[in-house]
Structures are given as C-alpha cells and as structure tokens.
Design an enzyme around this catalytic site. Structure first.
Site, mmCIF file in Angstrom:
data_model
loop_
_atom_site.group_PDB
_atom_site.id
_atom_site.type_symbol
_atom_site.label_atom_id
_atom_site.label_comp_id
_atom_site.label_asym_id
_atom_site.label_seq_id
_atom_site.Cartn_x
_atom_site.Cartn_y
_atom_site.Cartn_z
ATOM 1 N N GLU A 28 40.636 32.106 20.319
ATOM 2 C CA GLU A 28 39.826 31.297 19.412
ATOM 3 C C GLU A 28 39.991 31.742 17.962
ATOM 4 O O GLU A 28 39.676 32.871 17.610
ATOM 5 C CB GLU A 28 38.343 31.371 19.810
ATOM 6 C CG GLU A 28 38.065 30.776 21.168
ATOM 7 C CD GLU A 28 38.450 29.309 21.260
ATOM 8 O OE1 GLU A 28 38.116 28.534 20.341
ATOM 9 O OE2 GLU A 28 39.096 28.935 22.260
ATOM 10 N N GLU A 69 29.007 32.343 19.065
ATOM 11 C CA GLU A 69 30.345 31.727 19.022
ATOM 12 C C GLU A 69 30.972 31.728 20.412
ATOM 13 O O GLU A 69 31.606 30.752 20.819
ATOM 14 C CB GLU A 69 31.241 32.459 18.030
ATOM 15 C CG GLU A 69 32.618 31.842 17.884
ATOM 16 C CD GLU A 69 32.598 30.439 17.311
ATOM 17 O OE1 GLU A 69 33.203 29.530 17.939
ATOM 18 O OE2 GLU A 69 32.000 30.236 16.252
ATOM 19 N N LYS A 94 28.410 19.195 22.187
ATOM 20 C CA LYS A 94 29.330 20.059 21.443
ATOM 21 C C LYS A 94 28.882 20.229 19.995
ATOM 22 O O LYS A 94 28.981 21.320 19.426
ATOM 23 C CB LYS A 94 30.744 19.502 21.537
ATOM 24 C CG LYS A 94 31.317 19.610 22.953
ATOM 25 C CD LYS A 94 32.587 18.813 23.119
ATOM 26 C CE LYS A 94 33.783 19.590 22.698
ATOM 27 N NZ LYS A 94 35.047 18.901 23.039
ATOM 28 N N ASP A 95 28.366 19.153 19.394
ATOM 29 C CA ASP A 95 27.884 19.239 18.017
ATOM 30 C C ASP A 95 26.671 20.153 17.909
ATOM 31 O O ASP A 95 26.564 20.965 16.974
ATOM 32 C CB ASP A 95 27.534 17.852 17.477
ATOM 33 C CG ASP A 95 28.759 16.986 17.212
ATOM 34 O OD1 ASP A 95 29.887 17.517 17.232
ATOM 35 O OD2 ASP A 95 28.573 15.771 16.987
#
Length: 121
Positions: A28, A69, A94-95
């Site tokens: 990521e 995160e 997801k938002d």
C-alpha cells in the site's frame, strides 16, 4: 486431534499480525508514505528532545493513523472481493472508511503541530 495450547495460539496470532503488517507496508502506497512520515517525526522527536508525554502522544497518533489505514485497506479489499463491480453502497462504505483515515490523520497533524511548532519557532 490435539488442541494447541493458549501460548502456541498467541504466538501464531502474533506471526499472522506481523505478516499482515508487512503485507500492508509492502503493498500500500499510502502506508509507505506514513511510515516515512513516522520515521521523520521520530527523528525530529530525538532532535528536539521532546518530553515523555509528547512521545506518548506522538506514538499514539502514529499508531492510530497506521492502524486505521490498515483497517481501511482491509475494508476496501473485502468490498472489492465481495462486489468487484461498481456499486453505490460499496462506494459509500469505502468512502466512509477513507474518511475515517482522513479524520485521524488530521488529528495526528494537529498533535504534531502542537508538539513541534513551539520548538521550531
């Protein structure tokens, strides 16, 4: 079949957690940036000789951002797995998850400013 001991299960759990943290860091981009920022503020902490309380706040802020995160990444991957095509409801999930990361990050920046601005100026 013999049941494994509590200690063996805990050791395995730690191994899975370490593997997960390494996967997160390797895969990521956002966490890679956060690791670099964490290293920079840690160096700054030593340079400016921040207090024990400031260290605690800094470590909590770093840990919280990275932990959220990681949770955000897991939520996004799970959503993509469950519903690979675009879906409004999945997009909402997801938002909201990304928004949580942003809110914690803003808090971490504020903590950093409170710690370091007086030392810089």
């Amino acid at each position: 079949m013999r049941k494994e001991s509590f200690l063996v299960n805990r050791i395995k759990s730690v191994g899975f957690a370490i593997r997960g943290a390494l996967l997160l860091i390797r895969t990521e981009a956002s966490i890679k940036i956060q690791v670099v920022l964490a290293l920079l503020v840690t160096i700054a902490g030593f340079y400016f000789e921040i207090s024990s309380t400031e260290w605690i706040l800094q470590i909590l802020a770093i840990s919280l951002v990275m932990g959220i995160e990681g949770a955000n990444t897991a939520i996004e991957k799970l959503c993509d797995f469950i519903h690979p095509d675009f879906d409004r409801k999945i997009g909402f999930i997801k938002d909201v998850s990304a928004g949580a990361v942003m809110l914690v990050s803003i808090g971490a920046v504020i903590v950093g400013l409170i710690i370091y601005l007086p030392k810089i100026f």
